[in-house]
Design a protein around this motif. Structure first.
Motif, PDB file in Angstrom:
ATOM      1  N   ALA A  70     -26.823  27.994  -0.226  1.00 45.16           N
ATOM      2  CA  ALA A  70     -26.464  26.584  -0.359  1.00 45.16           C
ATOM      3  C   ALA A  70     -26.422  26.211  -1.837  1.00 45.16           C
ATOM      4  O   ALA A  70     -27.144  26.785  -2.663  1.00 45.16           O
ATOM      5  CB  ALA A  70     -27.468  25.714   0.380  1.00 45.16           C
ATOM      6  N   VAL A 102     -26.580  31.565   4.928  1.00 45.03           N
ATOM      7  CA  VAL A 102     -26.707  30.216   5.496  1.00 45.03           C
ATOM      8  C   VAL A 102     -25.552  30.002   6.464  1.00 45.03           C
ATOM      9  O   VAL A 102     -24.386  30.132   6.085  1.00 45.03           O
ATOM     10  CB  VAL A 102     -26.682  29.158   4.372  1.00 45.03           C
ATOM     11  N   GLY A 133     -32.522  19.582  -0.982  1.00 38.40           N
ATOM     12  CA  GLY A 133     -32.300  21.018  -1.089  1.00 38.40           C
ATOM     13  C   GLY A 133     -33.095  21.694  -2.193  1.00 38.40           C
ATOM     14  O   GLY A 133     -33.006  22.907  -2.351  1.00 38.40           O
ATOM     15  N   MET A 181     -30.938  23.145   8.051  1.00 40.73           N
ATOM     16  CA  MET A 181     -30.161  24.365   7.873  1.00 40.73           C
ATOM     17  C   MET A 181     -30.393  25.303   9.054  1.00 40.73           C
ATOM     18  O   MET A 181     -31.542  25.546   9.441  1.00 40.73           O
ATOM     19  CB  MET A 181     -30.585  25.064   6.583  1.00 40.73           C
ATOM     20  N   PHE A 184     -23.018  18.782  -1.145  1.00 41.11           N
ATOM     21  CA  PHE A 184     -23.664  20.043  -0.819  1.00 41.11           C
ATOM     22  C   PHE A 184     -22.632  20.949  -0.154  1.00 41.11           C
ATOM     23  O   PHE A 184     -21.793  20.487   0.614  1.00 41.11           O
ATOM     24  CB  PHE A 184     -24.817  19.821   0.173  1.00 41.11           C
ATOM     25  N   ALA A 219     -22.267  25.144   1.608  1.00 44.92           N
ATOM     26  CA  ALA A 219     -22.943  26.392   1.969  1.00 44.92           C
ATOM     27  C   ALA A 219     -21.892  27.477   2.135  1.00 44.92           C
ATOM     28  O   ALA A 219     -20.792  27.232   2.636  1.00 44.92           O
ATOM     29  CB  ALA A 219     -23.756  26.229   3.243  1.00 44.92           C
ATOM     30  N   LEU A 273     -25.246  23.681   7.379  1.00 48.77           N
ATOM     31  CA  LEU A 273     -26.110  22.592   6.922  1.00 48.77           C
ATOM     32  C   LEU A 273     -25.770  21.332   7.706  1.00 48.77           C
ATOM     33  O   LEU A 273     -24.636  21.144   8.144  1.00 48.77           O
ATOM     34  CB  LEU A 273     -25.896  22.292   5.433  1.00 48.77           C
ATOM     35  N   ASN A 281     -31.728  27.151  -2.905  1.00 52.18           N
ATOM     36  CA  ASN A 281     -32.175  28.094  -1.870  1.00 52.18           C
ATOM     37  C   ASN A 281     -33.658  28.435  -1.996  1.00 52.18           C
ATOM     38  O   ASN A 281     -34.118  29.404  -1.401  1.00 52.18           O
ATOM     39  CB  ASN A 281     -31.337  29.382  -1.970  1.00 52.18           C
ATOM     40  N   ARG A 289     -25.545  22.692  -4.684  1.00 55.54           N
ATOM     41  CA  ARG A 289     -25.443  21.234  -4.816  1.00 55.54           C
ATOM     42  C   ARG A 289     -24.821  20.886  -6.158  1.00 55.54           C
ATOM     43  O   ARG A 289     -25.085  21.548  -7.170  1.00 55.54           O
ATOM     44  CB  ARG A 289     -26.839  20.602  -4.733  1.00 55.54           C
TER      45      ARG A 289
END
Lengths: 371, 98
Positions: A183, A216, A244, A231, A175, A177, A219, A197, A185
């Motif tokens: 964010a 963001v 997420g 978050m 992950f 951000a 995390l 998100n 992944r």
């Protein structure tokens, strides 16, 4: 008993704080790289003597330093961060296109298994990987090129990739951000990425529920339960229970849900810490009271931790990478301030003391728990 | 022998005290001086000029013999006094910052 090493990056150098398992008295070594901005230092979980450091200067650019002896000596390794392909443009503050250009490394995340593998989150936002201990770097271009990159725009601190979380249960999942983008992944070791998100709500962007564009700030994840993420957003503290895919707000009774830092207790995956800041223009604690807020229920219900922290006339900030926990039996919690103090609690946040003060403004704090 | 004076941050980074001395075969130009400097001190690559474009970093200036060579062509000749080592080539950080 073991010992603890706290790695502190500041605006004007790096410091290494050391203590035994009691965490009552501390030695302070440094400044290392005096005068340079040290955005982040991070030790390898696979080899505690291996430490990576991001050394930055507006004049002299980016350097990556590496220590193989726990921070006693350092060597400069490779500092060439070249975006793959034609970098193109992203949004500028005024909404116009702006060329993508490398500025600095905000965050270094060493692999849990291989001391020579380390990831770098950079400004302008991109993710780089080194497999040779920092001697060469290669962009994982699938992130920047996944489709929304040209819509990303900088936040007040720049367009930085500031968080990298490696899933300890799945080598292919990570992950990241990005400030003012959101964010993301990957489930295939960085080849392809998707925004995560959904559930975020940001009134300051044209579509408050947009797929990307949310600011963001940080995390956090507990190693035992990597599908649960926390978050700290520009506004709102959020939680996801599905890696997420969806988020819900857990700000609860916090005095303000704006802040930067968030972290999880080393042994209690439902215990999380934040440091609320009054607003996005007043980056200091409400009422001049420096308080860490702890939730033991994974959010919603929060308690103020004040014992040992200044409760009047305190107007410092705690930046996004400036909080960390150790893994001792009684979890230690640490954070650094823009006023140059590093506070520590050896009892999960119940009591605090400044283990060093009057450093330059603190940019980052990481902790190594040593045998 | 060429003499080069680095700014304090880069002296620390290159782990040197005082001036750096270099030997250059061929024309002595800003480019050849920096090539030789980066050859002798690889950690300075990217710190004075961009890795790819070789463009001088924005907040750095090149001075020698009381003249500013920041904007002269990278392959333009430097004064004989620099080429003979009588005068140093100065790499200077712009006066700003905190």
């Amino acid at each position: 008993m073991g010992s603890v090493r706290v790695l502190v990056g500041t605006r004007k150098g790096a410091f290494i704080l050391r203590s035994d398992g009691n965490r009552r008295s501390w030695s302070v070594d440094g400044p290392f790289f005096a005068g340079w901005e040290m955005y982040h230092l991070h030790g390898s979980p696979a080899d505690p003597d291996r430490i990576y450091a991001s050394q930055s200067s507006s004049w002299f650019g980016q350097q990556i330093q590496r220590s193989n002896d726990g921070g006693k000596t350092w060597e400069a390794v490779d500092n060439s961060f070249a975006y793959k392909g034609v970098p193109g443009t992203h949004q500028w503050y005024d909404g116009t296109p702006h060329p993508w250009e490398f500025k600095r490394v905000w965050h270094l995340e060493p692999s849990a298994k291989d001391p020579d593998t380390v990831y770098a989150g950079v400004e302008d936002a991109a993710l780089f990987q080194s497999r040779d201990g920092g001697r060469s770097w290669e962009e994982l271009e699938g992130l920047r090129g996944h489709g929304s990159g040209d819509h990303w725009m900088p936040g007040a601190g720049g367009m930085c990739l500031h968080t990298i979380l490696l899933d300890p249960s799945d080598d292919k999942r990570m992950f990241v951000a990005i400030s003012a983008a959101g964010a993301f992944r990957t489930d295939d070791a960085g080849k392809t990425w998707r925004p995560i998100n959904k559930g975020l709500h940001s009134e300051y962007i044209p579509d408050p529920k947009a797929e990307v564009g949310h600011c963001v700030h940080r995390l956090a994840m507990h190693a035992s339960r990597p599908n649960v993420l926390f978050m700290q957003k520009h506004w709102d503290v959020m939680r996801s229970d599905d890696s997420g895919d969806t988020w819900h707000e857990v700000s609860g009774n916090l005095p303000t849900d704006f802040g930067f830092a968030i972290d999880v207790h080393a042994h209690e995956p439902e215990t999380i810490y934040v440091v609320p800041i009054k607003s996005d223009s007043e980056h200091f604690p409400p009422d001049g009271q420096l308080r860490v807020w702890r939730s033991r229920s994974g959010g919603h219900e929060w308690e103020a931790l004040t014992n040992g922290l200044p409760q009047s006339n305190c107007y410092v900030n705690v930046l996004r990478d400036a909080m960390a926990v150790d893994k001792m039996d009684s979890c230690g919690v640490y954070f650094g301030t823009t006023g140059g103090q590093v506070y520590a609690s050896a009892d999960s946040g119940d009591t605090w003391s400044a283990i060093v003060r009057d450093l330059p403004p603190v940019l980052s704090v990481e902790v190594q728990t040593l045998p | 022998m060429i003499r080069v004076v680095l700014p304090a941050h880069l002296k620390m980074h290159a782990n040197v005290n005082g001036e750096v001395t270099l030997v250059i075969d061929g024309p002595v130009t800003p480019s050849s001086v920096l090539d030789a400097l980066e050859q002798a001190y690889p950690m300075l690559r990217g710190a004075i000029r961009d890795h790819e474009t070789k463009r001088r970093r924005a907040f750095l200036r090149f001075f020698a013999c009381q003249q500013d060579f920041s904007h002269t062509p990278a392959d333009g000749p430097l004064p004989d006094a620099v080429a003979t080592g009588a005068q140093p080539f100065l790499i200077v950080g712009a006066l700003a910052g905190g």
